[in-house]
Every structure is written in structure tokens, then in C-alpha cells.
Design a protein around this motif. Structure first.
Motif, short mmCIF file in Angstrom:
data_model
loop_
_atom_site.label_atom_id
_atom_site.label_comp_id
_atom_site.label_asym_id
_atom_site.label_seq_id
_atom_site.Cartn_x
_atom_site.Cartn_y
_atom_site.Cartn_z
N ALA A 1 0.83 -1.20 0.00
CA ALA A 1 0.00 0.00 0.00
C ALA A 1 0.87 1.26 0.00
CB ALA A 1 -0.92 -0.01 1.21
N ASP B 1 6.05 3.45 -5.69
CA ASP B 1 5.46 4.30 -6.72
C ASP B 1 3.99 4.57 -6.41
OD1 ASP B 1 4.95 5.75 -8.97
OD2 ASP B 1 5.26 4.10 -10.38
N PRO B 2 3.62 5.75 -5.89
CA PRO B 2 2.23 6.02 -5.54
C PRO B 2 1.31 6.05 -6.76
CG PRO B 2 3.61 7.95 -5.11
CD PRO B 2 4.50 6.84 -5.52
N VAL B 3 1.82 6.38 -7.94
CA VAL B 3 0.98 6.39 -9.15
C VAL B 3 0.51 4.98 -9.48
CG1 VAL B 3 0.98 6.91 -11.62
CG2 VAL B 3 2.13 8.46 -10.02
N GLN B 4 1.41 3.99 -9.39
CA GLN B 4 1.02 2.61 -9.64
C GLN B 4 0.05 2.11 -8.59
OE1 GLN B 4 4.62 0.30 -9.91
NE2 GLN B 4 5.00 0.88 -12.04
N THR B 5 0.23 2.51 -7.35
CA THR B 5 -0.70 2.12 -6.30
C THR B 5 -2.08 2.69 -6.56
OG1 THR B 5 1.14 2.07 -4.72
CG2 THR B 5 -1.08 2.15 -3.80
N ALA B 6 -2.18 3.95 -6.95
CA ALA B 6 -3.47 4.59 -7.25
C ALA B 6 -4.12 3.91 -8.46
CB ALA B 6 -3.26 6.08 -7.52
N ALA B 7 -3.33 3.56 -9.47
CA ALA B 7 -3.89 2.89 -10.65
C ALA B 7 -4.44 1.52 -10.27
CB ALA B 7 -2.82 2.76 -11.73
N VAL C 1 -5.63 0.60 -7.30
CA VAL C 1 -6.85 0.82 -6.51
C VAL C 1 -8.01 1.18 -7.45
CG1 VAL C 1 -7.93 2.34 -4.80
CG2 VAL C 1 -5.65 1.40 -4.39
N ALA C 2 -7.74 2.02 -8.46
CA ALA C 2 -8.79 2.40 -9.42
C ALA C 2 -9.25 1.18 -10.21
CB ALA C 2 -8.26 3.49 -10.35
#
Length: 177
Positions: A142, A146-152, A154-155
């Protein structure tokens, strides 16, 4: 009749197996001993020295060592400090490739040949290699790097959950799915 044929066939196969396991030098009439040559350290890194020792040559015996398999050439084995041992040193060349190599010594008086194995490795056993960094398992976390990959991720999970809920709702109503 069958029983006799099986017995003869089994005996013939056993004799053939024993004949195939004998070294070729026994058939040629030359004396050879597998083992009898101690190489230490048994595992070396290219560029390090190695020592060969044998007690097969007898009291005060010397021998001619052959490490050409690993690229070190020939070396002498002279009587050592222990009674009945011949000892010699050679250096494994820096260009040696990893693998197991046969080192041979031929006794001066008797002509008896003894062999030993030398293992060439890229890392020394005295210097263990410890892993560094994280394990690349593909799962991530979590709070991954890479926060962008984590957000992707989750989306994508949210879209899949919404789509699955919509399909189950439609099926429950009987809309043809």
C-alpha cells in the motif's frame, strides 16, 4: 527355460556393468588411482593459490603435479613436513572459468598417478554474499515505492468491483444475463 534365460541375461548385464565402470587406464595397463590427491582449499576464486598434497608417493617421495585443466600448468610436489607426504602449490589463473577441474600428480619413483578435484567459483566461501534490496514479487504494498502505480491498482479494483456489482444486480432482475 525362461528362468534360465533370465538368470543368464541378468548375469551378463551385471558383468557388463562392472566392465563399463572400470577406468580405461586399467585396461591400458597404467596404474591410476582416483582420489589420493587432496587439493585445498577445495573451492577457490580465480587468482588464488591452491595446495595439492598426497601420501601415495611414499616416504621422501616427490611428484609432478599437473593443473593444466584449470590453466595453471605443471608444478612440483616435494616431500612435506609430515612423513610420507608430497606437497606442492600452484595458482589458479585469473582467467579460469567456474567449474570442477581434475588435478593430477604422478609419483616420481613409482609412476603412480593420483587425482583430486578443484572447484573454481566466482565468490569465495569465506566471503558470503548477502542479498540486498527488496524481493520483486509483483505484489507490492500500500505504501509502495510508486504512488501512481498504487493509485492505478486501486482504481482498477474499484472499476472491477463496480462492474461485478452491476452484472450481479442485472442478473438478479432477470435482464437477460
Amino acid at each position: 527355460m525362461r528362468r534360465t534365460a533370465r538368470l543368464l541375461t541378468g548375469t551378463a548385464l551385471a558383468v557388463a556393468a562392472v566392465g563399463l565402470t572400470c577406468p580405461a587406464s586399467v585396461y591400458a595397463g597404467e596404474a591410476a588411482t582416483t582420489g589420493g590427491l587432496e587439493v585445498y582449499p577445495s573451492s577457490v576464486v580465480p587468482g588464488e593459490p591452491a595446495t595439492a598434497r598426497t601420501a601415495t608417493c611414499g616416504e621422501g617421495g616427490s611428484a609432478a603435479g599437473d593443473a593444466t585443466a584449470v590453466g595453471a600448468g605443471t608444478f612440483p610436489l616435494a616431500p612435506g613436513t609430515d612423513a610420507g607426504e608430497a606437497v606442492g602449490r600452484f595458482e589458479v589463473p585469473p582467467s579460469a572459468q567456474p567449474g570442477t577441474y581434475e588435478i593430477v600428480a604422478t609419483c616420481g619413483r613409482s609412476g603412480l598417478r593420483v587425482t583430486g578435484d578443484l572447484v573454481v567459483t566466482l565468490t569465495s566461501a569465506r566471503e558470503p554474499v548477502h542479498p540486498k534490496g527488496s524481493v520483486k514479487t509483483g505484489v507490492g504494498g500500500a505504501l509502495g515505492p510508486d504512488p501512481v502505480q498504487t493509485a492505478a491498482g486501486v482504481a482498477a479494483l474499484a472499476v472491477a468491483a463496480a462492474g461485478g456489482t452491476w452484472l450481479l444486480h442485472r442478473r438478479a432482475r432477470g435482464d437477460g444475463i
